[in-house]
Design a protein around this motif. Structure first.
Motif, short mmCIF file in Angstrom:
data_model
loop_
_atom_site.label_atom_id
_atom_site.label_comp_id
_atom_site.label_asym_id
_atom_site.label_seq_id
_atom_site.Cartn_x
_atom_site.Cartn_y
_atom_site.Cartn_z
N ARG A 150 72.85 45.58 38.80
CA ARG A 150 72.14 46.82 38.49
C ARG A 150 70.66 46.60 38.76
NH1 ARG A 150 75.59 49.41 34.51
NH2 ARG A 150 77.61 49.38 35.55
N TYR B 86 67.68 54.02 37.85
CA TYR B 86 68.73 53.11 37.40
C TYR B 86 69.79 53.12 38.48
CZ TYR B 86 72.18 50.99 34.20
OH TYR B 86 73.10 50.18 33.61
N LYS C 198 73.07 51.77 40.12
CA LYS C 198 74.34 51.07 39.95
C LYS C 198 75.03 51.07 41.32
CE LYS C 198 74.75 53.46 35.58
NZ LYS C 198 75.64 54.30 34.76
#
Length: 105
Positions: free
Chosen positions: A38, A57, A59
């Protein structure tokens, strides 16, 4: 009058270039849990400015990118939130490290 027109044209070109430039990134956390990775980063709308900003963020192994926090006027807010998210992942067993990157235009 030609000097003013030339100045306005140059200013317009610079403003357009800034409008289409990609955001600058200066703070990033790389977090891993086994083979899963991540990335948490702070993106700034303008190089050299601390606001407006947003926390990205990423992912990538799941094909998901979120922007859980942003700030228009509060300097330091995005950096604090990015650090908070990295600490939260570490509390869940992830290993995170902070990576300093150069701001890009």
């Amino acid at each position: 009058m030609p000097v003013v027109a030339s100045y306005l044209r140059r200013t317009s070109i610079i403003l357009l270039a800034l409008a289409f430039a990609s955001p600058a990134i200066a703070t990033e956390y790389l977090c891993r849990d086994g083979n899963i990775e991540r990335r948490i980063s702070v993106e700034y709308e303008h190089k050299g400015w601390k606001v407006p900003c947003k926390v990205k963020y990423d992912k990538s192994s799941e094909g998901v990118i979120d922007y859980p926090w942003s700030a228009e006027t509060t300097v330091g807010y995005c950096e604090d939130r990015a650090e908070f998210l990295a600490a939260k992942l570490e509390n869940w067993g992830w290993v995170c490290r902070r990576v300093e990157t150069e701001e890009t235009p």
